[in-house]
Every structure is written in structure tokens, then in C-alpha cells.
Design an enzyme around this catalytic site. Structure first.
Site, mmCIF file in Angstrom:
data_model
loop_
_atom_site.group_PDB
_atom_site.id
_atom_site.type_symbol
_atom_site.label_atom_id
_atom_site.label_comp_id
_atom_site.label_asym_id
_atom_site.label_seq_id
_atom_site.Cartn_x
_atom_site.Cartn_y
_atom_site.Cartn_z
ATOM 1 N N ASN A 14 34.250 -19.509 -18.124
ATOM 2 C CA ASN A 14 33.099 -19.607 -19.044
ATOM 3 C C ASN A 14 33.202 -20.868 -19.905
ATOM 4 O OD1 ASN A 14 31.122 -17.225 -19.016
ATOM 5 N ND2 ASN A 14 33.102 -16.205 -18.830
ATOM 6 N N LYS A 91 42.155 -11.140 -27.999
ATOM 7 C CA LYS A 91 42.718 -10.610 -29.247
ATOM 8 C C LYS A 91 41.592 -10.301 -30.217
ATOM 9 C CE LYS A 91 46.992 -11.044 -28.235
ATOM 10 N NZ LYS A 91 47.897 -9.930 -28.173
ATOM 11 N N ASN A 107 30.522 -13.325 -28.585
ATOM 12 C CA ASN A 107 31.417 -12.877 -27.516
ATOM 13 C C ASN A 107 30.603 -12.536 -26.286
ATOM 14 O OD1 ASN A 107 33.881 -12.035 -26.287
ATOM 15 N ND2 ASN A 107 33.311 -9.895 -26.664
ATOM 16 N N HIS A 109 30.771 -10.041 -22.856
ATOM 17 C CA HIS A 109 31.470 -8.879 -22.294
ATOM 18 C C HIS A 109 30.914 -8.606 -20.897
ATOM 19 C CE1 HIS A 109 33.807 -5.197 -22.447
ATOM 20 N NE2 HIS A 109 32.774 -4.595 -21.881
HETATM 21 C C1 GRF Z 1 34.865 -12.797 -18.702
HETATM 22 O O1 GRF Z 1 34.587 -11.794 -17.776
HETATM 23 C C2 GRF Z 1 34.349 -12.397 -20.077
HETATM 24 O O2 GRF Z 1 33.210 -11.589 -20.019
HETATM 25 C C3 GRF Z 1 35.487 -11.616 -20.643
HETATM 26 O O3 GRF Z 1 36.637 -12.282 -20.178
HETATM 27 C C4 GRF Z 1 36.337 -12.956 -18.951
HETATM 28 C C5 GRF Z 1 36.743 -14.386 -19.126
HETATM 29 O O4 GRF Z 1 36.695 -15.101 -17.936
HETATM 30 N N1 GRF Z 1 35.371 -11.490 -22.070
HETATM 31 P P1 GRF Z 1 36.964 -16.644 -17.963
HETATM 32 O O5 GRF Z 1 38.316 -16.878 -18.604
HETATM 33 O O6 GRF Z 1 35.853 -17.307 -18.711
HETATM 34 O O7 GRF Z 1 36.978 -17.052 -16.511
#
Ligand code: GRF
Length: 195
Positions: A14, A91, A107, A109
Site C-alpha cells: 500500500n 501496533k 487506516n 482494513h
Molecule cells: C493490508 O491488507 C492492510 O489492509 C492491512 O495490512 C495489509 C498491509 O499490506 N492493514 P501491505 O504491507 O501494504 O502490503
């Protein structure tokens, strides 16, 4: 232009999409730094490749949670952070940070909150729980962070179908693709709303 700080604990896909959006001029914000609680996570390499400053603050560097919170507040102010963006940060966000950036901590999810959220429901555990429940749809939620895990006000959601024969991994990959398409848009919207 608004300044964001990204917080991550994992691979950072992400985070990479955010960096790419900025590089392509689609996402008009600047990244002040990446904050990690694990100095060996994949997101760190992505930051280095993009020339983004990395800070490692954790219970190892700051054993007292209050002290950790205060250090993050100082770092955020020093870098004029407008918005904090959690991208796989595992965290709890310390209260002093939440108090100083009320409504300015996002955030993402990997499920449709308020279902399949809360402590212990992260990563592959989320997709396992979704498949076990038998629902026909999962998805992505972007929300504001408050003091409770996965409970803050929802800003945007995107549904993703659960398909016959799905494994936690195949569902997770479909959800992650939806995350990549949604998160940068919500970040852009929220940044544009700030005074
Ligand atoms: C994602 O699935 C996000 O929704 C969750 O942790 C994951 C992070 O993936 N909170 P990345 O590190 O961005 O590949």
C-alpha cells in the site's frame, strides 16, 4: 501541498501504491517520512528506493508507551505532518498522537468493518474468518483511527466477492488489489479537505 507520514510494519505494498500515485502526479501530497516498528520490514526498502526518510520507533527504542507517543508527536510536529496514514501498521497508535491529530489518522482494513475487525483480526486471519463465516462478500474499509482497534468512523468501503473455491490467500490477493485502488483516492480526498 499537504504532508503525510506513513506508518507500516509489513511488506508495504500500500505504501508503494502511495509513492507511485505521487510519482505519477495522481496523488498530490508529499511524504515526510515512513515510520516503522520493525526496521527489517519490506516497506523500509521501498522507502529507501524512493528516497523517503525512515524512522524506526518501537517498544525497543521507546520502552515506555507514553514516551513513544510523545516522541511520535514531536516527530510529526517537526515535519509538519498534516495526515498520518497507516498502511499495514500492526501496533496500536499511541494516544498522544491521536489527540494531536484528531480525525487526521487513517487506516485501511482488509474486510468490511464493523465485521471482521478488532484485536487478532489482521492479515490472513481476517480472510480465514471471512471464509469460515460463509459470507458471499468481503472487501476493504478505510477509516479514521481512534483508541480502539478498527472502530473509528468509516470513510470509504469497497466490496469484493468471495468466490467458490477461495482460499484465504486467493481472497486476500483480491482484497489487496481493491485496497490499492481505493486507499490513495481516500488519502487524496482527506488531504484536500484539510484547512
Ligand atoms: C493490508 O491488507 C492492510 O489492509 C492491512 O495490512 C495489509 C498491509 O499490506 N492493514 P501491505 O504491507 O501494504 O502490503
Amino acid at each position: 501541498m499537504k504532508t503525510i507520514a506513513v506508518m507500516a510494519s509489513g511488506g508495504g505494498s500500500n505504501f508503494q501504491v502511495i509513492l507511485d500515485g505521487i510519482a505519477r502526479g495522481k496523488l498530490k501530497v508529499q511524504v515526510a517520512f515512513l515510520l516503522v516498528n520493525n526496521s527489517r520490514c519490506g516497506a523500509v526498502e521501498k522507502a529507501h528506493a524512493a528516497g523517503v526518510m525512515v524512522y524506526h520507533y518501537s517498544s525497543v527504542t521507546h520502552p515506555d508507551p507514553q514516551q513513544l507517543g510523545e516522541a511520535l508527536v514531536e516527530l510529526g510536529h517537526k515535519n509538519s505532518v498534516d495526515l498520518w496514514v497507516l498502511a499495514g501498521y500492526m501496533k496500536k497508535v499511541p494516544s498522544p498522537l491521536l489527540q494531536n491529530w484528531k480525525g487526521r489518522v487513517l487506516n485501511i482494513h482488509p474486510a468490511l468493518l464493523p465485521n471482521f475487525g478488532g484485536q487478532g483480526l489482521y492479515g490472513i486471519h481476517v480472510h480465514k474468518a471471512v471464509l469460515q463465516s460463509g459470507v458471499s462478500e468481503s472487501g476493504v474499509t478505510v477509516h479514521l483511527v481512534d483508541e480502539e482497534y478498527d472502530r473509528g468512523p468509516i470513510l470509504a468501503q469497497r466490496a469484493v466477492p468471495v468466490l467458490p473455491g477461495d482460499t484465504p490467500e486467493s481472497l486476500g490477493a483480491r482484497v489487496l488489489a481493491a485496497e490499492h485502488d481505493l486507499y490513495w483516492r481516500v488519502i487524496a480526498e482527506q488531504a484536500a479537505k484539510l484547512p
